[in-house]
Design an enzyme around this catalytic site. Structure first.
Site, PDB file in Angstrom:
ATOM      1  N   SER A   1       0.789  -1.128  -0.200  1.00 51.72           N
ATOM      2  CA  SER A   1       0.137   0.113   0.030  1.00 51.72           C
ATOM      3  C   SER A   1       1.061   1.297   0.038  1.00 51.72           C
ATOM      4  CB  SER A   1      -1.202  -0.097   1.045  1.00 51.72           C
ATOM      5  OG  SER A   1      -2.004  -0.994   0.750  1.00 51.72           O
TER       6      SER A   1
ATOM      7  N   LYS B   1     -10.535  -6.223   9.689  1.00 54.60           N
ATOM      8  CA  LYS B   1     -11.382  -5.599   8.937  1.00 54.60           C
ATOM      9  C   LYS B   1     -12.687  -5.654   9.599  1.00 54.60           C
ATOM     10  CE  LYS B   1      -9.132  -6.480   4.561  1.00 54.60           C
ATOM     11  NZ  LYS B   1      -9.204  -6.650   3.275  1.00 54.60           N
TER      12      LYS B   1
ATOM     13  N   ASN C   1     -12.264  -1.785   4.744  1.00 56.40           N
ATOM     14  CA  ASN C   1     -10.860  -1.703   4.688  1.00 56.40           C
ATOM     15  C   ASN C   1     -10.156  -0.355   4.336  1.00 56.40           C
ATOM     16  OD1 ASN C   1     -11.666  -0.995   2.086  1.00 56.40           O
ATOM     17  ND2 ASN C   1      -9.864  -1.901   1.153  1.00 56.40           N
TER      18      ASN C   1
ATOM     19  N   ASP D   1     -12.590  -2.976  -1.273  1.00 60.19           N
ATOM     20  CA  ASP D   1     -11.998  -4.245  -1.782  1.00 60.19           C
ATOM     21  C   ASP D   1     -12.759  -4.715  -2.937  1.00 60.19           C
ATOM     22  OD1 ASP D   1      -9.744  -4.700  -0.133  1.00 60.19           O
ATOM     23  OD2 ASP D   1     -10.937  -5.512   1.400  1.00 60.19           O
TER      24      ASP D   1
ATOM     25  N   GLY E   1     -15.289 -21.189  -3.246  1.00 55.82           N
ATOM     26  CA  GLY E   1     -15.185 -20.781  -1.800  1.00 55.82           C
ATOM     27  C   GLY E   1     -16.313 -20.297  -1.243  1.00 55.82           C
ATOM     28  N   ALA E   2     -16.624 -20.216  -0.021  1.00 51.86           N
ATOM     29  CA  ALA E   2     -17.314 -19.842   0.971  1.00 51.86           C
ATOM     30  C   ALA E   2     -17.171 -19.110   2.403  1.00 51.86           C
ATOM     31  CB  ALA E   2     -18.432 -20.994   1.213  1.00 51.86           C
ATOM     32  N   GLY E   3     -15.980 -18.374   2.259  1.00 44.12           N
ATOM     33  CA  GLY E   3     -15.451 -17.558   3.315  1.00 44.12           C
ATOM     34  C   GLY E   3     -15.933 -16.397   3.573  1.00 44.12           C
TER      35      GLY E   3
ATOM     36  N   GLY F   1      -4.941 -11.512  -8.780  1.00 47.31           N
ATOM     37  CA  GLY F   1      -5.747 -10.289  -7.802  1.00 47.31           C
ATOM     38  C   GLY F   1      -4.785  -9.165  -7.738  1.00 47.31           C
TER      39      GLY F   1
HETATM   40  P1  ATR Z   1     -11.494 -15.739   3.991  1.00 42.59           P
HETATM   41  O1  ATR Z   1     -11.690 -14.544   4.894  1.00 42.59           O
HETATM   42  O2  ATR Z   1     -10.135 -15.306   3.248  1.00 42.59           O
HETATM   43  O3  ATR Z   1     -12.479 -15.726   2.892  1.00 42.59           O
HETATM   44  P2  ATR Z   1     -11.973 -17.930   5.392  1.00 42.59           P
HETATM   45  O4  ATR Z   1     -13.162 -17.512   5.692  1.00 42.59           O
HETATM   46  O5  ATR Z   1     -11.025 -19.136   6.226  1.00 42.59           O
HETATM   47  O6  ATR Z   1     -10.891 -16.726   4.425  1.00 42.59           O
HETATM   48  O7  ATR Z   1     -12.363 -19.275   3.849  1.00 42.59           O
HETATM   49  C1  ATR Z   1     -11.501 -19.739   3.096  1.00 42.59           C
HETATM   50  C2  ATR Z   1     -12.094 -20.621   1.839  1.00 42.59           C
HETATM   51  O8  ATR Z   1     -11.092 -21.511   1.670  1.00 42.59           O
HETATM   52  C3  ATR Z   1     -13.200 -21.424   2.533  1.00 42.59           C
HETATM   53  O9  ATR Z   1     -14.220 -21.382   1.234  1.00 42.59           O
HETATM   54  C4  ATR Z   1     -12.483 -22.755   2.567  1.00 42.59           C
HETATM   55  O10 ATR Z   1     -13.432 -24.068   2.526  1.00 42.59           O
HETATM   56  P3  ATR Z   1     -14.370 -24.538   3.954  1.00 42.59           P
HETATM   57  O11 ATR Z   1     -15.584 -23.427   4.162  1.00 42.59           O
HETATM   58  O12 ATR Z   1     -14.734 -25.812   3.550  1.00 42.59           O
HETATM   59  O13 ATR Z   1     -13.220 -24.329   4.905  1.00 42.59           O
HETATM   60  C5  ATR Z   1     -11.534 -22.768   1.498  1.00 42.59           C
HETATM   61  N1  ATR Z   1     -10.333 -23.696   1.710  1.00 42.59           N
HETATM   62  C6  ATR Z   1      -9.257 -23.325   2.465  1.00 42.59           C
HETATM   63  N2  ATR Z   1      -8.668 -24.472   2.455  1.00 42.59           N
HETATM   64  C7  ATR Z   1      -9.077 -25.492   1.655  1.00 42.59           C
HETATM   65  C8  ATR Z   1      -8.879 -26.644   1.373  1.00 42.59           C
HETATM   66  N3  ATR Z   1      -7.517 -27.182   1.585  1.00 42.59           N
HETATM   67  N4  ATR Z   1      -9.657 -27.277   0.168  1.00 42.59           N
HETATM   68  C9  ATR Z   1     -10.699 -26.836   0.030  1.00 42.59           C
HETATM   69  N5  ATR Z   1     -11.233 -25.610   0.268  1.00 42.59           N
HETATM   70  C10 ATR Z   1     -10.352 -24.867   1.336  1.00 42.59           C
END
Ligand code: ATR
Length: 291
Positions: A23, A72, A93, A108, A132-134, A252
């Site tokens: 940054s 954040k 952020n 972001d 992904g679903a984090g 990214g």
């Molecule tokens: P962020 O805040 O960066 O989104 P997070 O909330 O920890 O981080 O989310 C990480 C994402 O990566 C999730 O979708 C996670 O899958 P789960 O919801 O099943 O945990 C995914 N992820 C991390 N390591 C993984 C792995 N080894 N295989 C598959 N998915 C993974």
């Protein structure tokens, strides 16, 4: 670079750690190019001191702040106001000084959208696979839904987390545009269209650069574009597999640039033309020691 004098404004980054941040490269180059008397510095904020940091920054007349991991969401209670998008995402952020305190924004997601536009990747009318679903994926799903995605399939190792996001977004837009699957169920998606895939998991990030969340060639044959939110490394395994299938692949790093550009615009009230942003991007690439 800006010559510091009695009228110099300070902006900065609060996080822990902040030692590897790009940054300062973004903001000090923008200040230099736009003739703003502003400097940008990193502030390492130790665990438990976030409230003190925000209060202290306000007391010191600091104009604006970026906020990074792990603060954040934690920063929100210390703000005097929050932008509706940041509130919906639940992550801030960027802090912008007001007379009462700091107002929180999320740049972001607008940064990702601006980077995608610059990369020639459109969202409107697209069939999208979101990996992904984090917390990040949830925000991306909102961005895609808000910007006219035709259909969003969230693929995640843990389906329940994806389902929660889908329920939230489908409820918000009032129709079922989001569906969920487990990662290994990708072959059950409609096969008569090509997809834009957005990679929002942490899989493939340095140092585990030889991993991708899905490694099957058949998955990558379903894509016209793969967009990875990871920028370290600049070419992830996901991107390599995407390219091998003949699809376009992006990382990214431009998102990182444009989240900064939008924060800078909020602090200074000046629009940053894309040409200038792209000049700063070249400097970011040089600072990362790559081309
Ligand atoms: P962020 O805040 O960066 O989104 P997070 O909330 O920890 O981080 O989310 C990480 C994402 O990566 C999730 O979708 C996670 O899958 P789960 O919801 O099943 O945990 C995914 N992820 C991390 N390591 C993984 C792995 N080894 N295989 C598959 N998915 C993974």
């Amino acid at each position: 670079m800006v010559e510091i004098n009695g009228k110099t404004y300070t902006c900065g980054l609060i996080g822990n750690p902040v030692e590897h941040t790009m940054s300062p490269v973004i903001h000090n180059n923008l200040a230099d190019a736009t003739g703003e008397n502003l400097v940008y510095v990193p502030f390492h904020v130790a665990t438990g001191l976030l409230g003190d940091a925000v209060k202290g920054a306000f007391g010191l007349n600091i104009l604006g702040m970026n906020v990074t991991v792990p603060y954040k969401s934690d920063v929100i209670p210390f703000l005097s106001d929050i932008d509706p998008l940041a509130e919906r995402i639940g992550a801030v952020n960027t802090l912008v000084r007001t007379s009462e305190g700091y107002k929180g924004y999320n740049t972001d997601m607008p940064g990702l959208l601006r980077a995608m536009k610059k990369d020639g990747v459109s969202v409107e009318g697209e069939n999208i696979i979101l990996l992904g679903a984090g917390g990040v994926a949830r925000a991306v799903a909102m961005l895609l839904a808000d910007n006219g995605a035709s259909k969003i399939y969230i693929l995640n190792r843990t389906v329940d987390k994806a389902q929660k996001i889908a329920d939230e977004i489908n409820g918000y837009v009032g129709k079922n545009i989001v569906e969920v699957k487990r990662n290994d169920e990708y072959s059950t998606l409609p096969q008569n269209v090509k997809y834009l895939a957005v990679q929002a998991t942490s899989v493939g990030m340095y140092p585990k650069v030889d991993e991708a969340v899905i490694e099957d060639e058949a998955f990558y044959n379903m894509l016209h574009t793969g967009y990875d939110l990871i920028f370290n490394p600049l070419e992830t395994k996901f991107m390599k597999l995407t390219k091998a299938s003949g699809a376009n692949a992006f990382h990214g790093y431009r998102m990182l640039l444009y989240q900064g550009v939008i924060a800078y615009e909020l602090w200074t009230g000046k629009a940053v033309p894309d040409e200038l942003a792209e000049e700063v991007y070249v400097k970011m690439l040089a600072a990362m020691n790559v081309d």
